[in-house]
Scaffold this motif. Structure first.
Motif, PDB file in Angstrom:
ATOM      1  N   MET A 147      35.499 -56.567 -10.330  1.00  0.00           N
ATOM      2  CA  MET A 147      34.378 -55.885  -9.679  1.00  0.00           C
ATOM      3  C   MET A 147      33.115 -55.938 -10.519  1.00  0.00           C
ATOM      4  O   MET A 147      33.041 -55.348 -11.595  1.00  0.00           O
ATOM      5  CB  MET A 147      34.725 -54.416  -9.385  1.00  0.00           C
ATOM      6  N   GLY A 148      32.128 -56.661 -10.023  1.00  0.00           N
ATOM      7  CA  GLY A 148      30.818 -56.685 -10.656  1.00  0.00           C
ATOM      8  C   GLY A 148      29.896 -55.662 -10.017  1.00  0.00           C
ATOM      9  O   GLY A 148      30.297 -54.916  -9.121  1.00  0.00           O
ATOM     10  N   HIS A 149      28.655 -55.642 -10.460  1.00  0.00           N
ATOM     11  CA  HIS A 149      27.707 -54.671  -9.894  1.00  0.00           C
ATOM     12  C   HIS A 149      26.284 -55.165 -10.064  1.00  0.00           C
ATOM     13  O   HIS A 149      26.002 -56.064 -10.879  1.00  0.00           O
ATOM     14  CB  HIS A 149      27.868 -53.307 -10.578  1.00  0.00           C
ATOM     15  N   GLY A 150      25.389 -54.578  -9.299  1.00  0.00           N
ATOM     16  CA  GLY A 150      23.985 -54.939  -9.365  1.00  0.00           C
ATOM     17  C   GLY A 150      23.326 -54.453 -10.650  1.00  0.00           C
ATOM     18  O   GLY A 150      23.754 -53.481 -11.256  1.00  0.00           O
ATOM     19  N   ARG A 151      22.304 -55.185 -11.068  1.00  0.00           N
ATOM     20  CA  ARG A 151      21.506 -54.836 -12.256  1.00  0.00           C
ATOM     21  C   ARG A 151      22.354 -54.780 -13.525  1.00  0.00           C
ATOM     22  O   ARG A 151      22.187 -53.899 -14.377  1.00  0.00           O
ATOM     23  CB  ARG A 151      20.773 -53.512 -12.022  1.00  0.00           C
ATOM     24  N   CYS A 152      23.272 -55.713 -13.637  1.00  0.00           N
ATOM     25  CA  CYS A 152      24.176 -55.749 -14.798  1.00  0.00           C
ATOM     26  C   CYS A 152      23.433 -56.244 -16.043  1.00  0.00           C
ATOM     27  O   CYS A 152      22.844 -57.329 -16.042  1.00  0.00           O
ATOM     28  CB  CYS A 152      25.365 -56.665 -14.497  1.00  0.00           C
ATOM     29  N   GLY A 153      23.493 -55.454 -17.110  1.00  0.00           N
ATOM     30  CA  GLY A 153      22.795 -55.824 -18.340  1.00  0.00           C
ATOM     31  C   GLY A 153      23.362 -57.072 -18.991  1.00  0.00           C
ATOM     32  O   GLY A 153      22.634 -57.875 -19.565  1.00  0.00           O
TER      33      GLY A 153
ATOM     34  N   TRP B 264      31.715 -56.524  -5.391  1.00  0.00           N
ATOM     35  CA  TRP B 264      30.412 -56.311  -6.031  1.00  0.00           C
ATOM     36  C   TRP B 264      29.820 -55.018  -5.496  1.00  0.00           C
ATOM     37  O   TRP B 264      29.785 -54.801  -4.284  1.00  0.00           O
ATOM     38  CB  TRP B 264      29.489 -57.497  -5.728  1.00  0.00           C
ATOM     39  N   PHE B 265      29.381 -54.152  -6.402  1.00  0.00           N
ATOM     40  CA  PHE B 265      28.885 -52.821  -6.042  1.00  0.00           C
ATOM     41  C   PHE B 265      27.388 -52.744  -6.304  1.00  0.00           C
ATOM     42  O   PHE B 265      26.915 -53.080  -7.393  1.00  0.00           O
ATOM     43  CB  PHE B 265      29.615 -51.766  -6.871  1.00  0.00           C
TER      44      PHE B 265
END
Length: 213
Positions: A103-109, A190-191
């Motif tokens: 699970m990935g996500h938005g605005r990942c550093g 993806w969140f």
């Protein structure tokens, strides 16, 4: 001497009075019998994208591994110390989970760092840079796409990285074997932090879409 953070003490007090009080028998059962989650979640360390919160999971329901940018390396039995690989091995071989979700996500550093290869390292070790380098040519190809805006490149690599990690999972012999036998399923998700939207990956096409809820 520094005191233990007060907000954590207060949070613990709320936990005792709330969730633990409601589910004390469940915690006692888990302590006595051990854990038997059916799903492993490989997620990012980002404090805004906690799998247990997003999936409203109770104690013992999810086996969660979190690292920078939710990356999975390839299978490397070289005698090194591989925390992510060790967690995968334990989840699949010992716990016998039937699902693994990357699970990935938005605005990942971490993904932002991968798209900024010339940025100054945070310290001399450059651990983040070295960790993100496993995306290699993938991040370079996305980063050089001048037809996309920076935000589009970011989202694209966040999702491509998920597919890449699922491919790397299949380099683990026991993962590949169990998937072929139909005993283990690999999933991508993806969140979006800003909207709360969850997008899931189609296992056949690799495309992401929102599930009906």
């Amino acid at each position: 001497m520094h005191r233990f953070p007060e907000h954590l003490i207060q949070g613990y007090a709320n936990f005792l009075a709330g969730r633990f009080a409601r589910e004390q028998s469940r915690y006692s059962e888990l302590a006595a019998t051990g854990q038997s989650p059916t799903t492993m979640i490989i997620a990012c360390c980002d404090s805004r994208a906690a799998p247990e919160t997003i999936f409203d999971a109770g104690p013992g329901e999810l086996f969660v591994l979190r690292n920078v940018a939710n990356l999975v390396p390839t299978y490397q039995p070289d005698g090194g110390q591989h925390g992510t690989s060790a967690a995968i091995e334990f989840a699949v071989v010992s716990l016998e989970v039937s699902n693994i979700v990357v699970m990935g996500h938005g605005r990942c550093g971490g993904i932002h760092a991968a798209l900024s290869p010339n940025a100054k390292p945070l310290d001399a070790g450059d651990f983040i840079g070295k960790w993100m380098s496993m995306l290699g040519p993938v991040s370079a190809q996305v980063g050089q796409n001048a037809l996309m805006t920076p935000a589009e490149r970011q989202t694209a690599l966040e999702r491509i990285s998920i597919r890449n990690s699922i491919g790397n999972l299949r380099t683990f012999p026991y993962v590949a074997k169990l998937e072929t036998e139909g005993k283990l399923a690999l999933h991508g998700a993806w969140f979006d932090i800003s909207t709360g939207e969850l997008w899931v990956m189609n296992p056949d096409t690799g495309d992401f879409s929102r599930p009906d809820v």
